[in-house]
Design a protein around this motif. Structure first.
Motif, PDB file in Angstrom:
ATOM      1  N   SER A  27     -16.896  14.503 -15.768  1.00 19.74           N
ATOM      2  CA  SER A  27     -17.559  14.856 -14.882  1.00 19.74           C
ATOM      3  C   SER A  27     -17.566  16.874 -14.953  1.00 19.74           C
ATOM      4  CB  SER A  27     -16.272  14.464 -13.736  1.00 19.74           C
ATOM      5  OG  SER A  27     -15.524  15.726 -13.569  1.00 19.74           O
ATOM      6  N   VAL A  28     -17.192  17.145 -15.870  1.00 19.31           N
ATOM      7  CA  VAL A  28     -17.314  18.205 -16.205  1.00 19.31           C
ATOM      8  C   VAL A  28     -17.703  19.311 -17.802  1.00 19.31           C
ATOM      9  CG1 VAL A  28     -16.438  20.994 -16.552  1.00 19.31           C
ATOM     10  CG2 VAL A  28     -15.418  18.846 -14.847  1.00 19.31           C
ATOM     11  N   PRO A  30     -19.620  16.551 -20.134  1.00 19.57           N
ATOM     12  CA  PRO A  30     -20.969  14.985 -20.429  1.00 19.57           C
ATOM     13  C   PRO A  30     -20.953  15.087 -21.888  1.00 19.57           C
ATOM     14  CG  PRO A  30     -22.588  17.446 -20.138  1.00 19.57           C
ATOM     15  CD  PRO A  30     -20.628  17.955 -19.640  1.00 19.57           C
ATOM     16  N   SER A  31     -20.433  15.597 -22.894  1.00 16.90           N
ATOM     17  CA  SER A  31     -20.194  15.134 -24.066  1.00 16.90           C
ATOM     18  C   SER A  31     -18.395  14.112 -24.626  1.00 16.90           C
ATOM     19  CB  SER A  31     -19.834  16.157 -25.026  1.00 16.90           C
ATOM     20  OG  SER A  31     -21.356  16.774 -25.017  1.00 16.90           O
ATOM     21  N   LEU A  32     -17.590  14.103 -23.620  1.00 12.56           N
ATOM     22  CA  LEU A  32     -17.225  13.880 -23.179  1.00 12.56           C
ATOM     23  C   LEU A  32     -17.277  12.384 -22.153  1.00 12.56           C
ATOM     24  CD1 LEU A  32     -14.350  15.742 -23.333  1.00 12.56           C
ATOM     25  CD2 LEU A  32     -15.160  14.923 -24.889  1.00 12.56           C
ATOM     26  N   VAL A  33     -16.736  10.885 -23.075  1.00 10.68           N
ATOM     27  CA  VAL A  33     -16.942   9.793 -22.363  1.00 10.68           C
ATOM     28  C   VAL A  33     -15.376   9.197 -22.626  1.00 10.68           C
ATOM     29  CG1 VAL A  33     -18.230   7.532 -22.290  1.00 10.68           C
ATOM     30  CG2 VAL A  33     -19.771   9.534 -23.255  1.00 10.68           C
ATOM     31  N   ILE A  34     -14.939   8.165 -21.634  1.00 13.09           N
ATOM     32  CA  ILE A  34     -13.693   7.547 -21.529  1.00 13.09           C
ATOM     33  C   ILE A  34     -14.332   6.281 -21.203  1.00 13.09           C
ATOM     34  CG2 ILE A  34     -13.401   7.846 -19.430  1.00 13.09           C
ATOM     35  CD1 ILE A  34     -10.063   7.341 -20.054  1.00 13.09           C
ATOM     36  N   SER A  35     -14.036   4.960 -22.201  1.00 11.57           N
ATOM     37  CA  SER A  35     -14.464   3.484 -22.412  1.00 11.57           C
ATOM     38  C   SER A  35     -12.606   2.924 -21.957  1.00 11.57           C
ATOM     39  CB  SER A  35     -14.545   2.950 -23.622  1.00 11.57           C
ATOM     40  OG  SER A  35     -13.710   3.494 -24.495  1.00 11.57           O
ATOM     41  N   GLY A  36     -12.477   1.476 -21.047  1.00 16.78           N
ATOM     42  CA  GLY A  36     -11.602   0.826 -20.494  1.00 16.78           C
ATOM     43  C   GLY A  36     -12.290   0.126 -21.364  1.00 16.78           C
TER      44      GLY A  36
END
Length: 66
Positions: A27-28, A30-36
């Protein structure tokens, strides 16, 4: 990861042993993504780096769905 304007593939993220079931941008930053994944892990990716994940979150008891 694809560019929505051009349809071109920008990055390919490799690391999960099974299909990815959920994905969320930070949310802060945008270069970071989390995947499950159905492999019961979550991974944090830095889209500026490419295919290497930044962190592996320990295995869960069940597949990660959201």
């Amino acid at each position: 990861m694809f560019d929505l304007n051009t349809g071109q593939r920008m990055n390919e993220f490799v690391g999960h042993a099974h299909r990815v079931s959920c994905l969320q941008m930070h949310s802060v930053n945008p270069s970071l993504v989390i995947s499950g994944s159905n492999d019961r892990t979550a991974r944090i990716w830095d889209t500026r780096v490419g295919s290497n994940f930044v962190a592996l979150i320990a295995e869960h008891d069940e597949a990660i769905r959201r």
